[in-house]
Motif scaffolding. Structure first.
Motif, PDB file in Angstrom:
ATOM      1  N   GLN A  34      44.087  48.725  33.477  1.00 30.75           N
ATOM      2  CA  GLN A  34      44.161  47.613  32.526  1.00 30.75           C
ATOM      3  C   GLN A  34      45.604  47.230  32.193  1.00 30.75           C
ATOM      4  O   GLN A  34      45.925  46.044  32.091  1.00 30.75           O
ATOM      5  CB  GLN A  34      43.401  47.961  31.253  1.00 30.75           C
ATOM      6  N   ILE A  35      46.484  48.193  32.045  1.00 32.38           N
ATOM      7  CA  ILE A  35      47.875  47.884  31.686  1.00 32.38           C
ATOM      8  C   ILE A  35      48.558  47.066  32.783  1.00 32.38           C
ATOM      9  O   ILE A  35      49.329  46.143  32.507  1.00 32.38           O
ATOM     10  CB  ILE A  35      48.680  49.168  31.337  1.00 32.38           C
ATOM     11  N   LYS A  36      48.245  47.375  34.046  1.00 37.41           N
ATOM     12  CA  LYS A  36      48.826  46.613  35.160  1.00 37.41           C
ATOM     13  C   LYS A  36      48.248  45.196  35.201  1.00 37.41           C
ATOM     14  O   LYS A  36      48.950  44.238  35.498  1.00 37.41           O
ATOM     15  CB  LYS A  36      48.560  47.312  36.495  1.00 37.41           C
TER      16      LYS A  36
ATOM     17  N   HIS B 117      50.269  41.647  35.016  1.00 35.83           N
ATOM     18  CA  HIS B 117      50.076  40.507  35.904  1.00 35.83           C
ATOM     19  C   HIS B 117      49.766  39.247  35.103  1.00 35.83           C
ATOM     20  O   HIS B 117      50.237  38.162  35.449  1.00 35.83           O
ATOM     21  CB  HIS B 117      48.950  40.794  36.893  1.00 35.83           C
ATOM     22  N   LEU B 118      48.992  39.400  34.028  1.00 41.12           N
ATOM     23  CA  LEU B 118      48.700  38.256  33.172  1.00 41.12           C
ATOM     24  C   LEU B 118      49.982  37.709  32.550  1.00 41.12           C
ATOM     25  O   LEU B 118      50.203  36.497  32.522  1.00 41.12           O
ATOM     26  CB  LEU B 118      47.706  38.650  32.075  1.00 41.12           C
ATOM     27  N   ARG B 119      50.849  38.604  32.090  1.00 40.11           N
ATOM     28  CA  ARG B 119      52.128  38.173  31.512  1.00 40.11           C
ATOM     29  C   ARG B 119      52.963  37.431  32.556  1.00 40.11           C
ATOM     30  O   ARG B 119      53.551  36.384  32.270  1.00 40.11           O
ATOM     31  CB  ARG B 119      52.888  39.388  30.976  1.00 40.11           C
ATOM     32  N   GLU B 120      52.999  37.941  33.782  1.00 42.66           N
ATOM     33  CA  GLU B 120      53.752  37.273  34.850  1.00 42.66           C
ATOM     34  C   GLU B 120      53.151  35.900  35.161  1.00 42.66           C
ATOM     35  O   GLU B 120      53.881  34.927  35.386  1.00 42.66           O
ATOM     36  CB  GLU B 120      53.762  38.136  36.105  1.00 42.66           C
TER      37      GLU B 120
ATOM     38  N   ARG C 244      50.025  33.007  43.057  1.00 47.39           N
ATOM     39  CA  ARG C 244      49.444  33.905  44.070  1.00 47.39           C
ATOM     40  C   ARG C 244      50.183  35.242  44.074  1.00 47.39           C
ATOM     41  O   ARG C 244      49.574  36.300  44.147  1.00 47.39           O
ATOM     42  CB  ARG C 244      49.502  33.253  45.442  1.00 47.39           C
ATOM     43  N   ASP C 245      51.512  35.193  43.958  1.00 50.02           N
ATOM     44  CA  ASP C 245      52.303  36.429  43.918  1.00 50.02           C
ATOM     45  C   ASP C 245      52.030  37.239  42.653  1.00 50.02           C
ATOM     46  O   ASP C 245      51.949  38.464  42.691  1.00 50.02           O
ATOM     47  CB  ASP C 245      53.802  36.114  43.994  1.00 50.02           C
ATOM     48  N   ALA C 246      51.887  36.557  41.532  1.00 49.04           N
ATOM     49  CA  ALA C 246      51.686  37.247  40.260  1.00 49.04           C
ATOM     50  C   ALA C 246      50.294  37.858  40.138  1.00 49.04           C
ATOM     51  O   ALA C 246      50.135  38.959  39.623  1.00 49.04           O
ATOM     52  CB  ALA C 246      51.937  36.293  39.097  1.00 49.04           C
ATOM     53  N   VAL C 247      49.297  37.157  40.617  1.00 50.57           N
ATOM     54  CA  VAL C 247      47.917  37.601  40.422  1.00 50.57           C
ATOM     55  C   VAL C 247      47.425  38.462  41.577  1.00 50.57           C
ATOM     56  O   VAL C 247      46.847  39.524  41.375  1.00 50.57           O
ATOM     57  CB  VAL C 247      46.978  36.384  40.235  1.00 50.57           C
ATOM     58  N   GLY C 248      47.637  38.021  42.792  1.00 50.27           N
ATOM     59  CA  GLY C 248      47.126  38.765  43.938  1.00 50.27           C
ATOM     60  C   GLY C 248      45.639  38.524  44.141  1.00 50.27           C
ATOM     61  O   GLY C 248      44.993  37.807  43.375  1.00 50.27           O
ATOM     62  N   PRO C 249      45.075  39.145  45.171  1.00 49.98           N
ATOM     63  CA  PRO C 249      43.652  38.955  45.472  1.00 49.98           C
ATOM     64  C   PRO C 249      42.757  39.578  44.397  1.00 49.98           C
ATOM     65  O   PRO C 249      43.137  40.571  43.766  1.00 49.98           O
ATOM     66  CB  PRO C 249      43.461  39.697  46.801  1.00 49.98           C
ATOM     67  N   PRO C 250      41.565  38.999  44.177  1.00 51.08           N
ATOM     68  CA  PRO C 250      40.659  39.503  43.130  1.00 51.08           C
ATOM     69  C   PRO C 250      40.304  40.984  43.280  1.00 51.08           C
ATOM     70  O   PRO C 250      40.266  41.717  42.295  1.00 51.08           O
ATOM     71  CB  PRO C 250      39.414  38.632  43.266  1.00 51.08           C
ATOM     72  N   ASP C 251      40.058  41.441  44.514  1.00 52.06           N
ATOM     73  CA  ASP C 251      39.661  42.841  44.691  1.00 52.06           C
ATOM     74  C   ASP C 251      40.792  43.786  44.314  1.00 52.06           C
ATOM     75  O   ASP C 251      40.558  44.845  43.729  1.00 52.06           O
ATOM     76  CB  ASP C 251      39.172  43.097  46.112  1.00 52.06           C
ATOM     77  N   VAL C 252      42.013  43.397  44.615  1.00 54.74           N
ATOM     78  CA  VAL C 252      43.167  44.222  44.237  1.00 54.74           C
ATOM     79  C   VAL C 252      43.333  44.201  42.722  1.00 54.74           C
ATOM     80  O   VAL C 252      43.575  45.239  42.090  1.00 54.74           O
ATOM     81  CB  VAL C 252      44.453  43.715  44.934  1.00 54.74           C
ATOM     82  N   GLN C 253      43.183  43.040  42.125  1.00 55.60           N
ATOM     83  CA  GLN C 253      43.330  42.887  40.668  1.00 55.60           C
ATOM     84  C   GLN C 253      42.305  43.754  39.925  1.00 55.60           C
ATOM     85  O   GLN C 253      42.633  44.419  38.954  1.00 55.60           O
ATOM     86  CB  GLN C 253      43.146  41.411  40.299  1.00 55.60           C
ATOM     87  N   GLU C 254      41.065  43.754  40.402  1.00 53.49           N
ATOM     88  CA  GLU C 254      40.008  44.523  39.748  1.00 53.49           C
ATOM     89  C   GLU C 254      40.235  46.026  39.851  1.00 53.49           C
ATOM     90  O   GLU C 254      39.802  46.779  38.982  1.00 53.49           O
ATOM     91  CB  GLU C 254      38.652  44.150  40.332  1.00 53.49           C
ATOM     92  N   ALA C 255      40.901  46.466  40.892  1.00 53.04           N
ATOM     93  CA  ALA C 255      41.132  47.899  41.088  1.00 53.04           C
ATOM     94  C   ALA C 255      42.288  48.431  40.236  1.00 53.04           C
ATOM     95  O   ALA C 255      42.443  49.640  40.091  1.00 53.04           O
ATOM     96  CB  ALA C 255      41.411  48.178  42.563  1.00 53.04           C
ATOM     97  N   LEU C 256      43.090  47.537  39.665  1.00 54.11           N
ATOM     98  CA  LEU C 256      44.254  47.958  38.884  1.00 54.11           C
ATOM     99  C   LEU C 256      43.856  48.489  37.516  1.00 54.11           C
ATOM    100  O   LEU C 256      42.867  48.042  36.935  1.00 54.11           O
ATOM    101  CB  LEU C 256      45.208  46.772  38.687  1.00 54.11           C
TER     102      LEU C 256
END
Length: 81
Positions: A55-57, A61-64, A41-53
């Motif tokens: 690509q490099i970020k 998050h994927l690496r984490e 949960r800490d590494a990925v975060g909410p879907p809406d936040v993830q989509e707004a990032l």
């Protein structure tokens, strides 16, 4: 099959094994699962936040996320593995 469906199938299988008493969870199994859930949960975060990032970020998050899973798997044994 997409990733969400694969996870759902695995979760259903785990629930079935627990209900059928094929897999007896130890307190350490539960603690590890909760710790992994929090780490993901800490590494990925909410879907809406993830989509707004950018690509490099998202890749960071994927690496984490992969690191959290690798650590959890290294500490896992038995049916949970």
């Amino acid at each position: 099959m997409d990733m969400r469906r694969i996870v759902a199938v695995l979760a259903e299988d785990a629930e079935r094994q627990i209900q059928d008493r094929v897999w007896k969870l130890e307190p350490s199994d539960r603690a590890l699962a909760l710790e992994t859930q929090a780490g993901l949960r800490d590494a990925v975060g909410p879907p809406d936040v993830q989509e707004a990032l950018p690509q490099i970020k998202r890749l960071e998050h994927l690496r984490e996320t992969l690191a959290v899973l690798a650590i959890s798997l290294a500490r896992t044994h038995g049916p949970l593995a």
